[in-house]
Design a protein around this motif. Structure first.
Motif, PDB file in Angstrom:
ATOM      1  N   GLY A   1       0.786  -1.232   0.000  1.00  0.00           N
ATOM      2  CA  GLY A   1       0.000   0.000   0.000  1.00  0.00           C
ATOM      3  C   GLY A   1       0.811   1.271   0.000  1.00  0.00           C
ATOM      4  N   LEU A   2       2.140   1.160  -0.117  1.00  0.00           N
ATOM      5  CA  LEU A   2       2.994   2.346  -0.077  1.00  0.00           C
ATOM      6  C   LEU A   2       2.856   3.207  -1.333  1.00  0.00           C
ATOM      7  N   LYS A   3       2.881   4.518  -1.126  1.00  0.00           N
ATOM      8  CA  LYS A   3       2.888   5.473  -2.232  1.00  0.00           C
ATOM      9  C   LYS A   3       3.936   6.539  -1.919  1.00  0.00           C
ATOM     10  N   LEU A   4       4.784   6.825  -2.861  1.00  0.00           N
ATOM     11  CA  LEU A   4       5.826   7.830  -2.640  1.00  0.00           C
ATOM     12  C   LEU A   4       5.283   9.213  -2.952  1.00  0.00           C
ATOM     13  N   GLU A   5       4.317   9.632  -2.154  1.00  0.00           N
ATOM     14  CA  GLU A   5       3.698  10.948  -2.292  1.00  0.00           C
ATOM     15  C   GLU A   5       3.729  11.639  -0.938  1.00  0.00           C
ATOM     16  N   TYR A   6       4.030  12.927  -0.934  1.00  0.00           N
ATOM     17  CA  TYR A   6       4.197  13.664   0.312  1.00  0.00           C
ATOM     18  C   TYR A   6       2.944  13.614   1.179  1.00  0.00           C
ATOM     19  N   VAL A   7       1.790  13.913   0.585  1.00  0.00           N
ATOM     20  CA  VAL A   7       0.544  13.948   1.350  1.00  0.00           C
ATOM     21  C   VAL A   7       0.232  12.572   1.931  1.00  0.00           C
ATOM     22  N   PHE A   8       0.451  11.527   1.122  1.00  0.00           N
ATOM     23  CA  PHE A   8       0.181  10.166   1.581  1.00  0.00           C
ATOM     24  C   PHE A   8       1.098   9.791   2.740  1.00  0.00           C
ATOM     25  N   ILE A   9       2.385  10.050   2.607  1.00  0.00           N
ATOM     26  CA  ILE A   9       3.357   9.707   3.659  1.00  0.00           C
ATOM     27  C   ILE A   9       3.061  10.472   4.939  1.00  0.00           C
ATOM     28  N   LYS A  10       2.712  11.742   4.799  1.00  0.00           N
ATOM     29  CA  LYS A  10       2.388  12.553   5.971  1.00  0.00           C
ATOM     30  C   LYS A  10       1.185  11.980   6.707  1.00  0.00           C
ATOM     31  N   ASP A  11       0.144  11.622   5.961  1.00  0.00           N
ATOM     32  CA  ASP A  11      -1.054  11.069   6.580  1.00  0.00           C
ATOM     33  C   ASP A  11      -0.761   9.715   7.220  1.00  0.00           C
ATOM     34  N   MET A  12       0.067   8.895   6.571  1.00  0.00           N
ATOM     35  CA  MET A  12       0.397   7.588   7.115  1.00  0.00           C
ATOM     36  C   MET A  12       1.174   7.700   8.434  1.00  0.00           C
ATOM     37  N   LEU A  13       1.973   8.749   8.560  1.00  0.00           N
ATOM     38  CA  LEU A  13       2.761   8.934   9.776  1.00  0.00           C
ATOM     39  C   LEU A  13       1.961   9.593  10.897  1.00  0.00           C
ATOM     40  N   LEU A  14       1.049  10.481  10.537  1.00  0.00           N
ATOM     41  CA  LEU A  14       0.409  11.331  11.540  1.00  0.00           C
ATOM     42  C   LEU A  14      -1.001  10.924  11.919  1.00  0.00           C
TER      43      LEU A  14
ATOM     44  N   MET B   1     -15.754  -6.633  -3.130  1.00  0.00           N
ATOM     45  CA  MET B   1     -14.602  -7.499  -2.841  1.00  0.00           C
ATOM     46  C   MET B   1     -14.594  -8.730  -3.739  1.00  0.00           C
ATOM     47  N   GLN B   2     -13.444  -9.006  -4.337  1.00  0.00           N
ATOM     48  CA  GLN B   2     -13.261 -10.198  -5.155  1.00  0.00           C
ATOM     49  C   GLN B   2     -12.598 -11.301  -4.314  1.00  0.00           C
ATOM     50  N   LEU B   3     -12.553 -12.520  -4.873  1.00  0.00           N
ATOM     51  CA  LEU B   3     -11.993 -13.643  -4.135  1.00  0.00           C
ATOM     52  C   LEU B   3     -10.570 -13.354  -3.672  1.00  0.00           C
ATOM     53  N   LYS B   4      -9.738 -12.786  -4.550  1.00  0.00           N
ATOM     54  CA  LYS B   4      -8.358 -12.467  -4.189  1.00  0.00           C
ATOM     55  C   LYS B   4      -8.311 -11.468  -3.035  1.00  0.00           C
ATOM     56  N   ASP B   5      -9.234 -10.501  -3.062  1.00  0.00           N
ATOM     57  CA  ASP B   5      -9.280  -9.499  -1.998  1.00  0.00           C
ATOM     58  C   ASP B   5      -9.620 -10.131  -0.659  1.00  0.00           C
ATOM     59  N   TRP B   6     -10.543 -11.106  -0.683  1.00  0.00           N
ATOM     60  CA  TRP B   6     -10.917 -11.771   0.561  1.00  0.00           C
ATOM     61  C   TRP B   6      -9.734 -12.563   1.128  1.00  0.00           C
ATOM     62  N   VAL B   7      -8.884 -13.067   0.278  1.00  0.00           N
ATOM     63  CA  VAL B   7      -7.773 -13.904   0.735  1.00  0.00           C
ATOM     64  C   VAL B   7      -6.582 -13.070   1.191  1.00  0.00           C
ATOM     65  N   ILE B   8      -6.135 -12.116   0.356  1.00  0.00           N
ATOM     66  CA  ILE B   8      -4.906 -11.368   0.673  1.00  0.00           C
ATOM     67  C   ILE B   8      -5.140  -9.877   0.914  1.00  0.00           C
ATOM     68  N   GLY B   9      -6.373  -9.390   0.719  1.00  0.00           N
ATOM     69  CA  GLY B   9      -6.646  -7.984   0.943  1.00  0.00           C
ATOM     70  C   GLY B   9      -6.128  -7.086  -0.166  1.00  0.00           C
ATOM     71  N   ARG B  10      -6.274  -5.769   0.029  1.00  0.00           N
ATOM     72  CA  ARG B  10      -5.879  -4.790  -0.979  1.00  0.00           C
ATOM     73  C   ARG B  10      -4.706  -3.923  -0.541  1.00  0.00           C
ATOM     74  N   GLY B  11      -4.076  -4.282   0.565  1.00  0.00           N
ATOM     75  CA  GLY B  11      -2.927  -3.512   1.025  1.00  0.00           C
ATOM     76  C   GLY B  11      -3.320  -2.390   1.972  1.00  0.00           C
ATOM     77  N   MET B  12      -2.314  -1.773   2.549  1.00  0.00           N
ATOM     78  CA  MET B  12      -2.530  -0.743   3.563  1.00  0.00           C
ATOM     79  C   MET B  12      -3.420   0.397   3.078  1.00  0.00           C
ATOM     80  N   SER B  13      -3.280   0.815   1.837  1.00  0.00           N
ATOM     81  CA  SER B  13      -4.065   1.937   1.319  1.00  0.00           C
ATOM     82  C   SER B  13      -5.269   1.481   0.506  1.00  0.00           C
ATOM     83  N   GLY B  14      -5.673   0.213   0.663  1.00  0.00           N
ATOM     84  CA  GLY B  14      -6.800  -0.314  -0.087  1.00  0.00           C
ATOM     85  C   GLY B  14      -8.106   0.385   0.248  1.00  0.00           C
ATOM     86  N   LEU B  15      -8.940   0.571  -0.757  1.00  0.00           N
ATOM     87  CA  LEU B  15     -10.239   1.223  -0.608  1.00  0.00           C
ATOM     88  C   LEU B  15     -11.330   0.243  -1.014  1.00  0.00           C
ATOM     89  N   VAL B  16     -12.557   0.522  -0.564  1.00  0.00           N
ATOM     90  CA  VAL B  16     -13.701  -0.292  -0.949  1.00  0.00           C
ATOM     91  C   VAL B  16     -14.840   0.631  -1.362  1.00  0.00           C
TER      92      VAL B  16
END
Length: 434
Positions: free
Chosen positions: A95-108, A292-307
């Motif tokens: 779920g990592l994104k090399l974006e300033y706003v994203f990193i700031k929100d993930m930390l704070l 949600m698809q079968l793969k999503d139910w098994v391994i998810g969509r990552g830290m920044s996954g949306l539904v």
């Protein structure tokens, strides 16, 4: 065959750490949460809020690095926990994104940021009496901070027409209020003053959450009082009939009060009664299942996954029509890390509850078991997996329940470490003895 007090918590290399390190760790966490809480108050100075959180990260991060030790007493825990940590790392990396706003929100952001995935690392910190003493002091201070913010926002919290008051209450309770429940669970080890304050915090939460009809908070705070009564009964079996009679009277009084005051215009119960049968989740959950698809139910969509959740769309949101999670927290866990994440988590937590409640000899371990159980049953009605003291205590409790050294120690041995009250009472009884 209880161990001596010196043997109980001096495990996992904890003797090599200096006392201030433990206090720095918990202080850093409180500073981090304080920075976030100030940011949701009216007219905050955001640069100060961000600075506080960054300072908190540096303090608790540096302290944790000094204390961490990859050592386990239980082989089962070592295997499952290692798999879980590896999977959490994969979930974060996906779920990592090399974006300033994203990193700031993930930390704070403690509720959706990266540190909620780091919370399980608490299990690697030393199970030292100094660590727990520092933790208890942090929990007491947390209760004080809850009252300060509660009084500061009192008018907004009582204003039912102020929509933000609902979210403000949720943040105050989950960041600073609910952890007072752990003080109540371990009441024999604390001063009467601290126990009284913790009790008042939980009572206030029960009342204000009832007034604002926050059903999840009502359930969790009410459960804390029920579990506390269970612990009291376990410690005072001779007084069981008295306690049972008191509980019956309490239930009768509560029922009578409800029939007397729970009208649609009741000040306290009116809103709660209005929302009693209100269903705010089925539609959101239906969209969740559809997206949600079968793969999503098994391994998810990552830290920044949306539904997808096209309900009450706000065009000002970052992702209109999509959500970072839902109130049903076990579904959010599956959204991010799938059934693998939830399954590994349950494989760790459920045996810990059994060990703490049924295979332990002291109140500390039983309190830990009840705290994990409270978190497990709260996964449905509320969002409880976040970087807050409430969730951090879950992993502290797991560490306690899996430690044979702590769990099998006698109540007397454990109490001698924590309770000045216990020591004074023991001295008084010895003086009265013939």
């Amino acid at each position: 065959m209880g161990k001596s007090p010196k043997e109980i918590f001096n495990v996992l290399g904890s003797n090599f750490h200096k006392k201030p390190t433990y206090y720095f760790f918990w202080t850093g966490i409180l500073i981090y949460m304080l920075g976030f809480t100030i940011s949701i108050t009216p007219n905050p100075i955001y640069i100060i809020c961000d600075l506080l959180r960054l300072i908190g990260i540096l303090i608790f991060g540096f302290s944790a690095v000094q204390m961490v030790s990859y050592t386990f007493q239980n082989k089962y825990l070592k295997i499952i926990y290692t798999l879980y940590i590896v999977w959490l790392g994969i979930t974060v990396f996906r779920g990592l994104k090399l974006e300033y706003v994203f990193i700031k929100d993930m930390l704070l952001n403690p509720f959706s940021g990266v540190f909620l995935y780091f919370a399980p690392l608490i299990l690697l910190l030393p199970k030292s009496h100094l660590f727990y003493k520092a933790m208890f002091k942090a929990l007491v201070l947390s209760g004080v901070l809850f009252f300060i913010f509660f009084l500061f926002s009192f008018s907004d919290l009582l204003n039912l027409d102020y929509a933000l008051g609902r979210d403000t209450l949720e943040y105050y309770v989950k960041l600073f209020g609910l952890p007072s429940g752990f003080i109540l669970f371990t009441y024999p080890y604390h001063k009467k003053r601290d126990n009284l304050m913790a009790f008042l915090v939980i009572i206030v939460i029960v009342l204000i959450s009832t007034y604002r009809a926050r059903r999840g908070l009502m359930f969790m705070s009410g459960s804390i009082l029920i579990f506390t009564s269970f612990i009291f009964v376990l410690r005072n079996k001779a007084q069981f009939l008295t306690i049972l009679f008191t509980l019956i009277l309490g239930l009768f009084f509560a029922g009578y009060s409800y029939t007397l005051f729970a009208t649609d215009t009741s000040v306290l119960f009116g809103k709660a009664k209005e929302r009693l049968n209100e269903d705010t989740r089925s539609e959101v959950e239906a969209y969740f299942y559809a997206d949600m698809q079968l793969k999503d139910w098994v391994i998810g969509r990552g830290m920044s996954g949306l539904v997808a959740a096209p309900v009450g769309i706000d065009p000002n949101e970052k992702h209109p029509g999509y959500r970072e999670g839902v109130e049903t927290d076990y579904l959010t866990i599956m959204l991010k890390g799938g059934a693998i994440s939830l399954g590994l988590l349950l494989l760790i937590a459920i045996p810990a509850v059994i060990r703490g409640l049924f295979l332990s000899k002291n109140t500390l371990s039983k309190a830990a078991g009840f705290w994990i159980l409270l978190w497990l049953i709260s996964l449905y009605p509320s969002t409880v997996t976040s970087f807050t003291l409430n969730y951090i205590l879950v992993w502290v409790s797991i560490g306690i329940c899996y430690s044979d050294t702590i769990r099998l120690s006698s109540e007397k041995s454990v109490a001698q470490y924590f309770s000045r009250v216990y020591k004074r009472e023991s001295k008084r009884m010895s003086e009265l003895a013939p």
